[in-house]
Design a protein around this motif. Structure first.
Motif, mmCIF file in Angstrom:
data_model
loop_
_atom_site.group_PDB
_atom_site.id
_atom_site.type_symbol
_atom_site.label_atom_id
_atom_site.label_comp_id
_atom_site.label_asym_id
_atom_site.label_seq_id
_atom_site.Cartn_x
_atom_site.Cartn_y
_atom_site.Cartn_z
ATOM 1 N N THR A 86 54.481 35.998 12.586
ATOM 2 C CA THR A 86 53.493 35.935 11.500
ATOM 3 C C THR A 86 54.148 36.275 10.166
ATOM 4 O O THR A 86 53.940 35.588 9.151
ATOM 5 C CB THR A 86 52.322 36.901 11.777
ATOM 6 O OG1 THR A 86 51.672 36.520 12.991
ATOM 7 C CG2 THR A 86 51.312 36.879 10.633
ATOM 8 N N LYS A 87 54.967 37.320 10.151
ATOM 9 C CA LYS A 87 55.659 37.705 8.911
ATOM 10 C C LYS A 87 56.690 36.653 8.518
ATOM 11 O O LYS A 87 56.847 36.339 7.328
ATOM 12 C CB LYS A 87 56.330 39.066 9.072
ATOM 13 C CG LYS A 87 57.055 39.512 7.801
ATOM 14 C CD LYS A 87 57.521 40.944 7.858
ATOM 15 C CE LYS A 87 58.185 41.330 6.529
ATOM 16 N NZ LYS A 87 58.623 42.748 6.504
ATOM 17 N N TYR A 88 57.383 36.112 9.499
ATOM 18 C CA TYR A 88 58.404 35.082 9.240
ATOM 19 C C TYR A 88 57.778 33.866 8.564
ATOM 20 O O TYR A 88 58.296 33.345 7.574
ATOM 21 C CB TYR A 88 59.040 34.713 10.577
ATOM 22 C CG TYR A 88 60.242 33.798 10.519
ATOM 23 C CD1 TYR A 88 61.486 34.264 10.092
ATOM 24 C CD2 TYR A 88 60.148 32.476 10.940
ATOM 25 C CE1 TYR A 88 62.601 33.439 10.079
ATOM 26 C CE2 TYR A 88 61.254 31.642 10.935
ATOM 27 C CZ TYR A 88 62.474 32.129 10.505
ATOM 28 O OH TYR A 88 63.571 31.290 10.502
ATOM 29 N N ILE A 89 56.639 33.434 9.076
ATOM 30 C CA ILE A 89 55.933 32.285 8.496
ATOM 31 C C ILE A 89 55.424 32.626 7.099
ATOM 32 O O ILE A 89 55.511 31.809 6.172
ATOM 33 C CB ILE A 89 54.773 31.853 9.411
ATOM 34 C CG1 ILE A 89 55.313 31.321 10.742
ATOM 35 C CG2 ILE A 89 53.908 30.787 8.734
ATOM 36 C CD1 ILE A 89 54.247 31.144 11.819
ATOM 37 N N ALA A 90 54.894 33.832 6.941
ATOM 38 C CA ALA A 90 54.339 34.250 5.653
ATOM 39 C C ALA A 90 55.385 34.254 4.545
ATOM 40 O O ALA A 90 55.052 34.125 3.360
ATOM 41 C CB ALA A 90 53.701 35.631 5.780
ATOM 42 N N ALA A 91 56.654 34.369 4.915
ATOM 43 C CA ALA A 91 57.728 34.337 3.915
ATOM 44 C C ALA A 91 57.894 32.955 3.297
ATOM 45 O O ALA A 91 58.588 32.807 2.289
ATOM 46 C CB ALA A 91 59.039 34.784 4.553
ATOM 47 N N GLY A 92 57.267 31.944 3.919
ATOM 48 C CA GLY A 92 57.341 30.588 3.382
ATOM 49 C C GLY A 92 58.116 29.616 4.248
ATOM 50 O O GLY A 92 58.460 28.517 3.813
ATOM 51 N N ILE A 93 58.390 30.019 5.476
ATOM 52 C CA ILE A 93 59.189 29.188 6.382
ATOM 53 C C ILE A 93 58.256 28.277 7.177
ATOM 54 O O ILE A 93 57.310 28.748 7.814
ATOM 55 C CB ILE A 93 60.049 30.076 7.298
ATOM 56 C CG1 ILE A 93 61.018 30.888 6.412
ATOM 57 C CG2 ILE A 93 60.801 29.248 8.320
ATOM 58 C CD1 ILE A 93 61.708 32.028 7.113
ATOM 59 N N SER A 94 58.543 26.979 7.148
ATOM 60 C CA SER A 94 57.542 26.007 7.593
ATOM 61 C C SER A 94 57.813 25.321 8.921
ATOM 62 O O SER A 94 56.913 24.682 9.472
ATOM 63 C CB SER A 94 57.385 24.924 6.508
ATOM 64 O OG SER A 94 58.619 24.253 6.289
ATOM 65 N N THR A 95 59.025 25.397 9.460
ATOM 66 C CA THR A 95 59.334 24.684 10.697
ATOM 67 C C THR A 95 60.100 25.583 11.666
ATOM 68 O O THR A 95 60.678 26.594 11.267
ATOM 69 C CB THR A 95 60.212 23.441 10.443
ATOM 70 O OG1 THR A 95 61.543 23.868 10.079
ATOM 71 C CG2 THR A 95 59.656 22.551 9.346
ATOM 72 N N ASP A 96 60.115 25.157 12.928
ATOM 73 C CA ASP A 96 61.032 25.769 13.891
ATOM 74 C C ASP A 96 61.414 24.729 14.941
ATOM 75 O O ASP A 96 60.560 24.024 15.467
ATOM 76 C CB ASP A 96 60.410 26.984 14.569
ATOM 77 C CG ASP A 96 61.451 27.826 15.313
ATOM 78 O OD1 ASP A 96 62.643 27.679 15.003
ATOM 79 O OD2 ASP A 96 61.069 28.607 16.196
#
Length: 539
Positions: free
Chosen positions: A184-194
């Motif tokens: 959740t925090k990783y995505i919130a940083a602005g990272i959009s794909t995996d």
């Protein structure tokens, strides 16, 4: 120019007999028109995440193979060459790619070096990312592998992401196994794909939290079967990629094969093609046509919508592949490199120990993740040695940028009964990595790589075979069919020595990739990728 066929309109989910008019490299008109032609016209395929360097080909040679499978574009992270040569390496990839009609889209490598626990040939800091992001040839911030840096608010990491946001460019992710509050925090940083999901539940959570999940099927990491059942419900937020594709595999297939496999599973054709053709273009804002009036004339003609065998590939209205031949010219280039270490002695690969148990990397066929297991130590004259009977083999990572003592560890599941294999393709810092049955064979394989200043090799008895990779020590200066044949021969040789892995060299290349758990080896020592710290070999 006009072209007739069965028009596959993905976005409107229909197929009809039609005619396309091309003027000035763009689609001037698409009209319904009755005719007897049975081949199908659809947008070209896009590989949504790939390291071109892992094909062992420079971009211009990669393009010649990719277009034979209907691929017209890639989203390419040049962090392999960047770890060797820095920004200079990124510039090489962009300029070489520009000299072909193929639509390469390069990102700014976010993690060079990937971690502080290994030795790379260069570094790219936040100031360099700022400069790269301002470059219109850079389309996105490439995979943020340093997920601990995101989770613990590392200033440099956050600064890099900030510059991507400033220039309104997407940020790619790399978060294997990350779940719960951490993702959740990783995505919130602005990272959009995996592209690193290896279980259904992991990918589902990331999709539900707003990420775009990229289904990866490369030469080593194969996640298609684990994730493909998510496609029917989540096709709007998924893409296909190969990530790392060795040349012999690229000769055979590319994204087209993933479409064929998905359709064979009775998945909706239009949903599959949206994942393969449409979503990457829209997510990364690529200059790639989608078979609409006014678009660039980037499309393919295929025999059917089952196997997707390509008949013709068009880019900007020009046939870059037809009648079984790629029409992409050779590109002249300089062999850049960064290789500076002396030949090694057998003594340097000895590991003095009296331990009864050791930590062992358990590699898994078709996966980049590894396990940590405990095995009995085999000691001869005070030296820890390979145990071929139980398939616990000595491995090494040797710093290629300066003279340092080789790092030693042990690995299971390579299966070698004799000899050794080695490579200077060792993600992500591209030091020399080798595994073998004896110290002498390991030393001989490492020295063959040093002598070639980069390559892959196999040593069996008195036979030493090497495929030289003179471009940054990770790419060939030859064409894809030549390097593919040479690579396949080495792959076969490794298997005659007992290796049971599907892709021995590709798997070997990831055994130094510290950012993927659980246990890996860098030139500085054995590393626990779960705790993100070094760990002792002896238990």
């Amino acid at each position: 120019m006009t072209l007739q066929g069965q028009i596959v309109d993905i976005q409107n989910k229909r197929i009809y007999k039609g005619e396309i008019t091309i003027e000035g490299g763009k689609i001037a008109a698409i009209e319904a028109k009755d005719h007897a032609i049975e081949t199908y016209i659809l947008p070209g395929f896009v590989d949504a995440h790939i390291h071109i360097e892992s094909s062992m080909l420079v971009p211009s040679e990669f393009a010649k193979l990719a277009v034979t499978h209907g691929t017209v574009s890639t989203v390419s992270d040049p962090h392999e060459i960047a770890n060797v040569l820095g920004v200079k390496g990124v510039a090489f990839m962009i300029e070489n790619g520009k000299q072909t009609p193929f639509k390469f889209n390069f990102g700014a490598p976010s993690c060079v070096p990937a971690t502080d626990f290994e030795s790379a040939g260069a570094s790219i800091d936040a100031d360099a990312i700022k400069t790269l992001m301002a470059n219109p040839d850079i389309k996105y911030l490439a995979e943020m592998m340093n997920y601990p840096g995101v989770l613990f608010d590392d200033a440099q990491v956050l600064e890099k992401i900030k510059w991507a946001k400033h220039y309104n460019k997407p940020v790619d992710g790399h978060a294997p196994g990350l779940k719960g509050e951490a993702i959740t925090k990783y995505i919130a940083a602005g990272i959009s794909t995996d592209h690193e999901c290896f279980t259904y539940d992991e990918a589902l959570e990331k999709l539900q939290k707003g990420m775009t999940v990229i289904i990866r099927e490369g030469s080593a990491a194969k996640n298609f079967e684990a994730l493909i059942d998510l496609l029917p419900e989540h096709f709007e937020n998924m893409m296909f990629c190969s990530d790392d594709k060795h040349p012999d595999d690229l000769i055979v297939s590319h994204i087209n094969a993933l479409c064929a496999r998905a359709v064979a599973k009775k998945m909706d054709l239009f949903n599959v093609l949206q994942v393969a053709c449409i979503n990457p273009v829209k997510h990364y804002n690529l200059d790639v046509g989608l078979l609409q009036k006014g678009d660039a004339a980037d499309f393919i003609v295929v025999e059917d919508l089952k196997d997707f065998k390509t008949v013709t590939t068009y880019i900007n209205g020009n046939a870059v592949f037809s009648e079984g031949v790629a029409h992409i010219k050779d590109v002249a280039f300089q062999n850049l490199n960064n290789f500076n270490t002396d030949p090694k002695t057998v003594q340097e690969f000895k590991y003095t120990s009296s331990a009864k148990k050791i930590r062992v990397i358990e590699c898994l066929d078709g996966a980049l993740v590894t396990n940590e297991i405990i095995a009995d130590a085999v000691i001869e004259n005070g030296n820890l040695v390979s145990n071929t009977e139980n398939d616990v083999l000595k491995m090494t990572v040797v710093n290629r940028y300066q003279n340092q003592k080789p790092a030693i560890a042990f690995i299971k599941n390579f299966g070698l009964k004799e000899g050794a294999i080695a490579s200077s393709v060792g993600h992500d810092s591209h030091n020399i990595i080798a595994v073998g049955a004896t110290d002498a064979a390991i030393c001989e394989a490492v020295n063959a790589i040093i002598d070639a200043k980069g390559g892959i090799c196999a040593v069996k008895n008195d036979t030493v075979k090497t495929v030289a990779l003179p471009v940054a020590g990770i790419m060939s200066d030859k064409d894809g069919y030549t390097i593919g044949k040479q690579y396949a021969a080495l792959d076969a040789m490794a298997k005659t020595m007992g290796c049971t892995l599907n892709a021995p060299y590709m798997t070997l290349s990831f055994m130094a990739l510290l950012v993927i758990p659980a246990l890996k080896l860098s030139d500085k020592g054995l590393f626990n990728g779960t705790d993100f710290k070094f760990t002792p070999l002896e238990v």
